[in-house]
Design an enzyme around this catalytic site. Structure first.
Site, PDB file in Angstrom:
ATOM      1  N   GLU A 158       0.810  -1.228   0.000  1.00 29.14           N
ATOM      2  CA  GLU A 158       0.000   0.000   0.000  1.00 29.14           C
ATOM      3  C   GLU A 158       0.843   1.279   0.000  1.00 29.14           C
ATOM      4  O   GLU A 158       0.800   2.076   0.938  1.00 29.14           O
ATOM      5  CB  GLU A 158      -0.958   0.002   1.194  1.00 29.14           C
ATOM      6  CG  GLU A 158      -2.020  -1.072   1.096  1.00 29.14           C
ATOM      7  CD  GLU A 158      -3.114  -0.934   2.144  1.00 29.14           C
ATOM      8  OE1 GLU A 158      -2.900  -0.273   3.169  1.00 29.14           O
ATOM      9  OE2 GLU A 158      -4.192  -1.512   1.930  1.00 29.14           O
ATOM     10  N   GLU A 311      -6.445  -8.229  -0.682  1.00 30.78           N
ATOM     11  CA  GLU A 311      -6.748  -8.053   0.747  1.00 30.78           C
ATOM     12  C   GLU A 311      -8.207  -7.697   0.904  1.00 30.78           C
ATOM     13  O   GLU A 311      -8.727  -6.815   0.201  1.00 30.78           O
ATOM     14  CB  GLU A 311      -5.935  -6.898   1.347  1.00 30.78           C
ATOM     15  CG  GLU A 311      -4.574  -7.246   1.849  1.00 30.78           C
ATOM     16  CD  GLU A 311      -3.945  -6.067   2.594  1.00 30.78           C
ATOM     17  OE1 GLU A 311      -4.668  -5.362   3.322  1.00 30.78           O
ATOM     18  OE2 GLU A 311      -2.740  -5.849   2.418  1.00 30.78           O
TER      19      GLU A 311
HETATM   20  C1  GAL Z   1      -4.285  -2.826   4.881  1.00 25.90           C
HETATM   21  C2  GAL Z   1      -2.825  -3.203   5.024  1.00 25.90           C
HETATM   22  C3  GAL Z   1      -2.660  -4.461   5.857  1.00 25.90           C
HETATM   23  C4  GAL Z   1      -3.491  -4.380   7.101  1.00 25.90           C
HETATM   24  C5  GAL Z   1      -4.924  -4.108   6.730  1.00 25.90           C
HETATM   25  C6  GAL Z   1      -5.858  -4.025   7.900  1.00 25.90           C
HETATM   26  O1  GAL Z   1      -4.471  -1.502   4.538  1.00 25.90           O
HETATM   27  O2  GAL Z   1      -2.244  -3.411   3.772  1.00 25.90           O
HETATM   28  O3  GAL Z   1      -1.294  -4.642   6.163  1.00 25.90           O
HETATM   29  O4  GAL Z   1      -3.007  -3.366   7.913  1.00 25.90           O
HETATM   30  O5  GAL Z   1      -4.998  -2.872   6.062  1.00 25.90           O
HETATM   31  O6  GAL Z   1      -7.175  -3.741   7.469  1.00 25.90           O
END
Ligand code: GAL
Length: 686
Positions: A158, A311
């Site tokens: 990110e 994710e």
């Molecule tokens: C994302 C990030 C992850 C984790 C996740 C939690 O933005 O890439 O490492 O922190 O959020 O929701």
């Protein structure tokens, strides 16, 4: 439609899994790693992103490297049959690095250098940081580039943020020199004659001066470019180490800070992180259509090539204002929505909840309880088995007749210009883009989401809400598109500034759009909440649009200069002046909408446009509210996703469709009922 190859070339399955952080467990709980392997199978998970924050375990002291632990993890995952997306760990740096080389820590706009703390906070310009990352990346590639489990590289995590250290400011000045060559050009582009801000020497340039809006726009471009350059350097180091697997980086939807169109050109596979908030209210439909729009952009970024939802959360993210548990059907719909919109991977953050740290309460596949007996684990396993049945969908894509433009530079220009009305809780650019998208979403019509530099050919209709900034050549390309038979929809606040944020002279919409639209937008009116304005269709208008609609808080007083008027304003001193026009140009037509409008208008307008342009639909009749219908195809089969985002059951008339249910294998036809928050996936021969 020709099938795309699977995202992992020798794995024709939908990827299912998530971020796996064994480095949090291996030091004190090695038995957990064994247990993970057992549970991964039970969860029907087959893909893991590994090592995202593992720098400290690879290089606990400067120049002292350890890779054996990762080799064991990769060996085990490979034995398990899992696919690995191996990360470069640049997203979070070890403390020794910040201590030895303070320049790697960012400086804020007050000139203060940050402490080591947190993550995603390194300077993108720092030569030391770039060098240290390159050394580690190259070693990772040398060690694991040939490992059979490693199928892809996950570049950093990110990317985001900006830094105001001297190195960054100097790099900005160099970037400007390359763009403008002379100070005279720069001063003209920035209109820095204003308030005597004319730059006399490159070293005087300070991007914190928010009164120079041309510079604000260039600073955003620079930050995005510098981050992209950092990512390219990361990938180059992997290639120098011999790694040949494709590379991806996790984007964050419509995150404002980076022009993801430029990132899309560099990565091999598009990946996105999505953490929607579902509230069990009407707002959920906004969320579902917003997600649909974001997903459409990711599919469009590489011309329909499947992308990865890399994710998401199988339950509640702890950072949501109200971390409401994700209801079972909600979870399933969210994940299958990504697949419906072209994703070939559904992955979570994260595999197992850590015992400590800020994210210890973030939803994960494996809970602190640790077994396969939790509700969340079971629903993940169940989805995994559904995804397994959907393997034939891998590589298929969607044809869209309609494209909506969403351009970061347009957004930045609007955000940095004082004048256009900014309403709290709304994004001045995205809100209208989403409204336009929603009109098609709710009718089950697939839309691609493009930028203004994309190829427009092949689309029957292009909607460009608030094309405020015109990049060179865009007006000419739009004209060609329309002359060749395309339908173009432009709105208020179009063609206002050139690529430098300088207003066009000779009337808005400028830069060639005035002639194309056949209208002159003389004035722009921003209304108070208490004001009211409406537009009404004219009798017998060509679009057959009928009704009266309330406007939003931005209206333009325009004049038709050759365009036909379809609707007019109702009130105030511009009552009777045109609100919606249509101009015939060559074989196509251009619509100009002079007011900000809500969903109701967009729904009626979209309906009329679809009829006029004869855009084919999956079902002839409109699906019930909150139901979205999508397809993915290859040359032989069509996969139809029917998703109910309501909390209540609905009935859908499938008309003459007769298809196989991908889960049960039953033939489905006639009227089908769909429970609240439920998805059905059908398949038929083409
Ligand atoms: C994302 C990030 C992850 C984790 C996740 C939690 O933005 O890439 O490492 O922190 O959020 O929701």
């Amino acid at each position: 439609m020709k099938k795309h190859p699977p995202i992992f070339s020798d794995f024709p399955q939908l990827a299912h899994g998530g971020d796996y952080n064994p480095d949090q467990w291996m030091h004190r709980y090695p038995e957990v790693l064994e247990e993970d392997l057992r549970l991964m199978d039970k969860a029907n998970c087959n893909t893991f992103s590994v090592g995202i924050f593992a720098w400290m375990d690879y290089e606990p002291k400067e120049g002292e490297f350890h890779f054996d632990w990762m080799r064991k993890i990769l060996d085990n995952l490979h034995r398990q049959g899992a696919q690995v997306v191996l990360a470069t760990p640049s997203g979070s740096k070890p403390a020794w690095l910040s201590k030895a080389y303070p320049e790697v820590c960012r400086v804020n706009d007050q000139g203060l250098r940050a402490h080591h703390h947190n993550r995603h906070n390194h300077c993108m310009t720092s030569p030391v940081y770039r060098k240290k990352v390159a050394i580690l990346n190259q070693k990772l590639a040398e060690k694991f580039g040939g490992h059979p489990a490693v199928k892809m590289w996950h570049i950093s995590n990110e990317y985001s943020g900006e830094c105001h250290c001297d190195l960054c400011h100097r790099a900005f000045q160099d970037w400007l020199k390359a763009r403008y060559r002379t100070l005279d050009e720069l001063n003209h582009a920035w209109w820095s004659y204003f308030w005597s801000h004319r730059i006399g020497d490159w070293s005087e340039i300070d991007p914190r001066d928010k009164s120079v809006d041309g510079m604000c726009l260039d600073w955003r471009r620079f930050v995005s470019d510098q981050t992209l350059d950092f990512m390219k350097a990361e990938i180059a180091a992997l290639r120098a180490g011999g790694a040949s697997q494709p590379a991806t980086t996790n984007m964050m939807g419509f995150f404002h800070g980076l022009d993801y169109w430029r990132f899309a050109e560099v990565v091999d596979v598009i990946s996105d992180d999505a953490y929607p908030q579902w509230k069990n209210t009407e707002e959920d439909l906004n969320m579902a259509s917003l997600l649909g729009c974001v997903h459409d952009m990711h599919r469009s970024m590489k011309n329909g090539k499947p992308w990865m939802l890399i994710e998401s959360c199988p339950d509640a993210p702890q950072w949501h204002k109200t971390p409401r548990l994700k209801r079972p059907g909600v979870y399933r719909n969210e994940m299958l929505q990504a697949v419906a919109h072209g994703a070939d991977a559904v992955m979570y953050f994260q595999w197992r909840k850590g015992r400590g740290g800020m994210e210890k309460f973030h939803g994960a596949v494996v809970d602190h309880e640790g077994s396969e007996n939790t509700r969340v684990f079971k629903q993940v396993a169940e989805l995994g088995s559904t995804l397994h049945k959907l393997a034939p969908v891998v590589g298929t894509s969607t044809h869209s007749d309609v494209a909506i433009l969403m351009d970061w530079e347009v957004r930045w220009a609007l955000e940095t210009s004082q004048g256009p009305l900014k309403i709290e809780g709304e994004n001045i650019y995205l809100t209208p883009v989403l409204k336009a998208h929603r009109g098609f979403w709710e009718k089950g019509i697939s839309t691609d989401v493009l930028e203004s530099l994309s190829d427009f050919s092949g689309y029957r209709m292009i909607i460009a809400p608030q094309l405020y900034l015109l990049k060179p050549g865009v007006a000419e390309r739009l004209r060609q598109y329309v002359e060749d038979g395309g339908t173009l929809v432009l709105t208020y606040l179009s063609g206002v500034v050139n690529e430098s944020n300088l207003c066009f002279r000779n009337g808005f919409p400028g830069g060639g759009l005035r002639e194309l639209c056949g209208v002159w937008a003389e004035e722009i009116d921003h209304l108070y909440e208490e004001d009211s304005q409406e537009i009404s269709s004219l009798p017998n208008n060509k679009l057959n649009l009928q009704g009266t609609w309330k406007t939003g808080r931005t209206c333009e007083r325009i004049h038709a200069e050759g365009a036909e008027v379809l609707a007019t304003f109702e009130h105030d001193f511009y009552a009777g002046s045109p609100a919606l026009t249509r101009n015939q140009v060559g074989k196509g037509s251009v619509y100009y909408l002079a007011a900000k409008m809500d969903e109701t208008f967009w729904s009626d307008f979209t309906q009329a446009l679809i009829k006029e342009t004869k855009i084919p639909r999956l079902l002839k009749s409109e699906p019930p509210k909150g139901v979205h219908i999508r397809n993915r195809c290859d040359e032989e089969k069509e996969y139809i996703f029917i998703q109910n985002f309501n909390n209540h059951p609905v009935e859908i008339d499938l008309e003459d469709l007769s298809a196989l249910c991908m889960e049960s294998g039953d033939v489905v036809k006639g009227t089908v009922s769909l429970e609240g928050w439920h998805t059905r996936i059908l398949c038929q021969d083409l």
